[in-house]
Scaffold this motif. Sequence first.
Motif, PDB file in Angstrom:
ATOM      1  N   GLY A 124       0.786  -1.224   0.000  1.00  0.00           N
ATOM      2  CA  GLY A 124       0.000   0.000   0.000  1.00  0.00           C
ATOM      3  C   GLY A 124       0.818   1.274   0.000  1.00  0.00           C
ATOM      4  N   ILE A 125       2.100   1.163  -0.346  1.00  0.00           N
ATOM      5  CA  ILE A 125       2.988   2.331  -0.390  1.00  0.00           C
ATOM      6  C   ILE A 125       3.308   2.624  -1.849  1.00  0.00           C
ATOM      7  N   GLU A 126       2.843   3.749  -2.357  1.00  0.00           N
ATOM      8  CA  GLU A 126       3.033   4.098  -3.756  1.00  0.00           C
ATOM      9  C   GLU A 126       4.299   4.947  -3.936  1.00  0.00           C
ATOM     10  N   THR A 127       4.833   4.905  -5.145  1.00  0.00           N
ATOM     11  CA  THR A 127       6.046   5.663  -5.448  1.00  0.00           C
ATOM     12  C   THR A 127       5.890   6.404  -6.765  1.00  0.00           C
ATOM     13  N   THR A 128       6.336   7.650  -6.783  1.00  0.00           N
ATOM     14  CA  THR A 128       6.460   8.415  -8.022  1.00  0.00           C
ATOM     15  C   THR A 128       7.944   8.510  -8.345  1.00  0.00           C
ATOM     16  N   PHE A 129       8.331   7.996  -9.530  1.00  0.00           N
ATOM     17  CA  PHE A 129       9.727   8.050  -9.948  1.00  0.00           C
ATOM     18  C   PHE A 129       9.969   9.293 -10.786  1.00  0.00           C
ATOM     19  N   VAL A 130      11.071   9.971 -10.493  1.00  0.00           N
ATOM     20  CA  VAL A 130      11.428  11.188 -11.212  1.00  0.00           C
ATOM     21  C   VAL A 130      12.831  11.036 -11.783  1.00  0.00           C
ATOM     22  N   SER A 131      13.108  11.735 -12.846  1.00  0.00           N
ATOM     23  CA  SER A 131      14.445  11.716 -13.426  1.00  0.00           C
ATOM     24  C   SER A 131      15.448  12.312 -12.442  1.00  0.00           C
ATOM     25  N   PRO A 132      16.662  11.763 -12.385  1.00  0.00           N
ATOM     26  CA  PRO A 132      17.682  12.393 -11.536  1.00  0.00           C
ATOM     27  C   PRO A 132      18.016  13.801 -12.006  1.00  0.00           C
ATOM     28  N   ASP A 133      17.638  14.112 -13.254  1.00  0.00           N
ATOM     29  CA  ASP A 133      17.883  15.445 -13.811  1.00  0.00           C
ATOM     30  C   ASP A 133      16.661  16.357 -13.707  1.00  0.00           C
ATOM     31  N   ALA A 134      15.651  15.927 -12.949  1.00  0.00           N
ATOM     32  CA  ALA A 134      14.415  16.705 -12.840  1.00  0.00           C
ATOM     33  C   ALA A 134      14.693  18.114 -12.322  1.00  0.00           C
ATOM     34  N   SER A 135      13.921  19.071 -12.819  1.00  0.00           N
ATOM     35  CA  SER A 135      14.018  20.450 -12.337  1.00  0.00           C
ATOM     36  C   SER A 135      13.348  20.558 -10.980  1.00  0.00           C
ATOM     37  N   ASN A 136      13.545  21.672 -10.325  1.00  0.00           N
ATOM     38  CA  ASN A 136      12.872  21.903  -9.046  1.00  0.00           C
ATOM     39  C   ASN A 136      11.356  21.844  -9.204  1.00  0.00           C
ATOM     40  N   GLU A 137      10.868  22.380 -10.308  1.00  0.00           N
ATOM     41  CA  GLU A 137       9.420  22.374 -10.547  1.00  0.00           C
ATOM     42  C   GLU A 137       8.913  20.951 -10.743  1.00  0.00           C
ATOM     43  N   GLU A 138       9.663  20.138 -11.474  1.00  0.00           N
ATOM     44  CA  GLU A 138       9.272  18.739 -11.679  1.00  0.00           C
ATOM     45  C   GLU A 138       9.335  17.950 -10.380  1.00  0.00           C
ATOM     46  N   LEU A 139      10.326  18.234  -9.570  1.00  0.00           N
ATOM     47  CA  LEU A 139      10.423  17.567  -8.272  1.00  0.00           C
ATOM     48  C   LEU A 139       9.229  17.932  -7.396  1.00  0.00           C
ATOM     49  N   ASP A 140       8.944  19.218  -7.295  1.00  0.00           N
ATOM     50  CA  ASP A 140       7.827  19.657  -6.450  1.00  0.00           C
ATOM     51  C   ASP A 140       6.509  19.037  -6.898  1.00  0.00           C
ATOM     52  N   ALA A 141       6.342  18.875  -8.210  1.00  0.00           N
ATOM     53  CA  ALA A 141       5.094  18.322  -8.737  1.00  0.00           C
ATOM     54  C   ALA A 141       4.903  16.860  -8.365  1.00  0.00           C
ATOM     55  N   ALA A 142       5.991  16.162  -8.004  1.00  0.00           N
ATOM     56  CA  ALA A 142       5.907  14.739  -7.676  1.00  0.00           C
ATOM     57  C   ALA A 142       5.396  14.493  -6.261  1.00  0.00           C
ATOM     58  N   PHE A 143       5.438  15.505  -5.417  1.00  0.00           N
ATOM     59  CA  PHE A 143       5.054  15.331  -4.010  1.00  0.00           C
ATOM     60  C   PHE A 143       3.536  15.327  -3.851  1.00  0.00           C
ATOM     61  N   ARG A 144       3.100  14.594  -2.827  1.00  0.00           N
ATOM     62  CA  ARG A 144       1.694  14.572  -2.435  1.00  0.00           C
ATOM     63  C   ARG A 144       1.601  14.880  -0.946  1.00  0.00           C
ATOM     64  N   ASP A 145       0.388  15.052  -0.465  1.00  0.00           N
ATOM     65  CA  ASP A 145       0.199  15.298   0.961  1.00  0.00           C
ATOM     66  C   ASP A 145       0.679  14.127   1.809  1.00  0.00           C
ATOM     67  N   ASN A 146       0.650  12.912   1.222  1.00  0.00           N
ATOM     68  CA  ASN A 146       1.033  11.721   1.981  1.00  0.00           C
ATOM     69  C   ASN A 146       2.461  11.253   1.692  1.00  0.00           C
ATOM     70  N   THR A 147       3.261  12.102   1.012  1.00  0.00           N
ATOM     71  CA  THR A 147       4.664  11.761   0.760  1.00  0.00           C
ATOM     72  C   THR A 147       5.435  11.754   2.073  1.00  0.00           C
TER      73      THR A 147
END
Length: 428
Positions: A124-147
């Motif tokens: 029941g633990i979900e993961t969002t994978f992001v590129s290691p080269d992600a921008s700050n905006e892309e990183l912020d967009a990956a977060f949720r309230d339950n991160t």
Amino acid sequence: MSDYRIETKCVQGGYTPGNGEPRQIPIVQSTTFKYSTSEDMGRLFDLEASGYFYTRLQNPTNDYVAAKIAELEGGTAAMLTSSGQAANFFALFNICSCGDHIVASSSIYGGTFNLISVTMAKMGIETTFVSPDASNEELDAAFRDNTKAVFGETIANPALTVLDIEKFASAAHRHGVPLIVDNTFPTPVGCRPFEWGADIVTHSTTKYMDGHGAAVGGAIVDSGRFDWMAHAEKFPGLCTPDESYHGITYAEKFGNAGAFITKCTAQLMRDFGAIQSPQNAFYLNLGLESLHVRMARHCENGQAVAEFLTAHPKVAHVNYCGLPGDPYHALAEKYLPNGSCGVVSFELKGGREAAGVFMRNLKLAAIETHVADARTCCLNPASSTHRQMTDEQLAEAGIPAGLVRMSCGLESKEDLIDDIAQALAQVN
């Protein structure tokens, strides 16, 4: 030994014998420990006293070695686990539960990718994978309230991308969660992620820390700097009473310096039992004593092999952050100024078939699933460690199907290059 340099800590950290005590760390090969009264043992079960009662949770040999690794990383507490996989699972599961979410770099070891994306998803633990080269905006967009955590590898295995630790740490902290970094490849000799903002560090001690292919193991180190109580609503396991331990609130009783490792030991090691054996911890310590010497040679050999491969006409591409043309060279100069590791990955122009021919003709380098050893070894990740990933996932992780990962050992770099040259000569 906080005032000593890392070379001295490798040799003498974690254990200081008293008068007449053994000079080498003793192997306490015992499952249990004797006490005079039930009250004495009861205080241990209540976490009111320090000591040992069952090796499934803690053992003196393990604790000496864990203390050395904590000193090397600059952390406040550490624990050993049965493997690097166990270390990563414990580090994440210690603060995540059913319904929670993780942000992770997509460029990580295939076994860890599967652990997070498949096994922990079943919990029941979900993961969002992001590129290691992600921008700050892309990183912020990956977060949720339950991160609850961000995860990455200092140097990814086997893509060899370099994590921008400061960027990922800043993103994690903007959202009130810790950054967990697997520091296996550079080891604390090459990089100390806590100095760049990471909060928890993990290791597969099976690799360079042991260094001789002798003992499987893992380690978790806490920086002691993440303020759990400041984000108490996110981390109830640390910040509310644990009824399985008489209502102890770990963050209150043990503070930032000890809460994470104490909970991980008292709760997860108690229930899962993925302890490193004292004998393996002893072997690990022998490896740690020469870590600072060996890493310099691994890096020297890796650099020489990478430079040779870059100039070879049958090689399509080489990944090694020590090369000036590598896309991660600037990050390597920042985070890994003394060298990265001995692992080089490269793609032959003939693809998967050419990689197979090349590997079959090697004489010094053995085809193994292992890496970061005194002996040179290699493999094709797509057909071994990462075979559970689809071609699309492999591409996303920066691991083409024809990629060869070569872990340069401690042999002569000239002999390694000669062996690679004669194997490449057999490729059409």
